[in-house]
Scaffold this motif. Structure first.
Motif, PDB file in Angstrom:
ATOM      1  N   LYS A 100      35.744  42.882  49.206  1.00  0.00           N
ATOM      2  CA  LYS A 100      36.270  42.244  50.425  1.00  0.00           C
ATOM      3  C   LYS A 100      36.874  40.896  50.046  1.00  0.00           C
ATOM      4  O   LYS A 100      36.192  40.031  49.496  1.00  0.00           O
ATOM      5  N   ILE A 101      38.153  40.728  50.374  1.00  0.00           N
ATOM      6  CA  ILE A 101      38.877  39.528  49.973  1.00  0.00           C
ATOM      7  C   ILE A 101      38.706  38.425  51.016  1.00  0.00           C
ATOM      8  O   ILE A 101      39.199  38.539  52.140  1.00  0.00           O
ATOM      9  N   SER A 102      37.996  37.359  50.629  1.00  0.00           N
ATOM     10  CA  SER A 102      37.800  36.202  51.511  1.00  0.00           C
ATOM     11  C   SER A 102      38.191  34.920  50.779  1.00  0.00           C
ATOM     12  O   SER A 102      37.555  33.878  50.944  1.00  0.00           O
ATOM     13  N   ILE A 103      39.251  35.000  49.981  1.00  0.00           N
ATOM     14  CA  ILE A 103      39.700  33.850  49.187  1.00  0.00           C
ATOM     15  C   ILE A 103      40.415  32.856  50.100  1.00  0.00           C
ATOM     16  O   ILE A 103      41.441  33.185  50.701  1.00  0.00           O
ATOM     17  N   ALA A 106      44.519  34.659  49.873  1.00  0.00           N
ATOM     18  CA  ALA A 106      44.644  35.995  50.461  1.00  0.00           C
ATOM     19  C   ALA A 106      43.647  36.256  51.577  1.00  0.00           C
ATOM     20  O   ALA A 106      43.874  37.124  52.422  1.00  0.00           O
ATOM     21  N   GLY A 107      42.552  35.516  51.611  1.00  0.00           N
ATOM     22  CA  GLY A 107      41.542  35.751  52.635  1.00  0.00           C
ATOM     23  C   GLY A 107      41.758  34.983  53.922  1.00  0.00           C
ATOM     24  O   GLY A 107      41.022  35.180  54.899  1.00  0.00           O
ATOM     25  N   ILE A 125      45.855  41.444  45.789  1.00  0.00           N
ATOM     26  CA  ILE A 125      46.564  40.192  46.033  1.00  0.00           C
ATOM     27  C   ILE A 125      45.559  39.057  46.251  1.00  0.00           C
ATOM     28  O   ILE A 125      44.651  39.171  47.065  1.00  0.00           O
ATOM     29  N   THR A 126      45.745  37.946  45.506  1.00  0.00           N
ATOM     30  CA  THR A 126      44.831  36.806  45.625  1.00  0.00           C
ATOM     31  C   THR A 126      45.449  35.627  46.374  1.00  0.00           C
ATOM     32  O   THR A 126      44.733  34.815  46.956  1.00  0.00           O
TER      33      THR A 126
END
Length: 218
Positions: free
Chosen positions: A76-79, A93-94, A179-180
């Motif tokens: 899970k992307i939470s950046i 990305a987040g 994707i970041t």
């Protein structure tokens, strides 16, 4: 359900995804990890690669329908991150997309106002090449950073390499790219695009002259 391995990460086993999708489906992930940086992303990808696990990428879960449990690792992307330099912004990305649009307006940067209220994360925006009222993300995106989950390599991808088209991009087919962050070029001058007929009619209904509408009114 319990934490496993890699002490720097909170990796969960047999984890319910109910609170991570808008339909509240309670299917489970074999392994689940919420990451808040590129470094954490690399670490969880390394965990999956060492165990030969497939990797599934998850944002806010607003455009996902789970029909069964997910084998392998769900990341899970939470950046987070919103960096501003002149007319360019780099967004983690987040970050929530709608909140990102509001942030750009607060910082007197224009060009995204037509894309407000679109659900999802900023990292998911290029995947769909989100668009509304005559504007598309592809017209603002300079480049993005992504991690190839096949080899854990961080790469930069420019606008042309994204293969954008109407509500489409290379990322719909290439599911191995995580994707970041995204890099956008916006405008400091107050300009609006109100040429889309339904938007123009909506403004007129609110007694706003489309030719004089401000970004915040749009």
């Amino acid at each position: 359900m319990h934490d496993l391995y890699f002490p720097m990460l909170d990796i969960k086993n047999n984890y319910s995804l109910k609170k991570h999708n808008s339909f509240l489906f309670s299917h489970k992930a074999q392994f689940f990890c919420e990451v808040h940086s590129k470094e954490e992303s690399h670490e969880f990808i390394d965990f999956c690669l060492k165990k030969s696990l497939p990797i599934s990428i998850l944002g806010e879960g607003t455009n996902v329908v789970f029909t069964k449990d997910i084998k392998g690792g769900v990341i899970k992307i939470s950046i987070p991150g919103k960096d501003l330099k002149e007319d360019e912004v780099i967004i983690g990305a987040g970050e929530n997309w709608h909140q990102t649009v509001l942030w750009t307006l607060e910082n007197s940067l224009y060009g995204l106002e037509n894309l407000t209220l679109i659900p999802g994360t900023s990292g998911a925006a290029p995947v769909q090449n989100i668009g509304a009222y005559g504007e598309e993300l592809s017209s603002k995106l300079i480049s993005l950073e992504a991690i190839n989950t096949k080899n854990n390599e961080l790469i930069s991808i420019n606008n042309t390499e994204c293969n954008f088209s109407y509500r489409d991009s290379r990322f719909k087919k290439d599911n191995d790219l995580l994707i970041t962050s995204i890099k956008l070029r916006l405008k400091k001058e107050i300009t609006t695009n109100t040429t889309y007929m339904s938007l123009s009619k909506f403004l007129i209904k609110d007694d706003i002259d489309p030719a004089k509408a401000t970004p915040n009114q749009v």
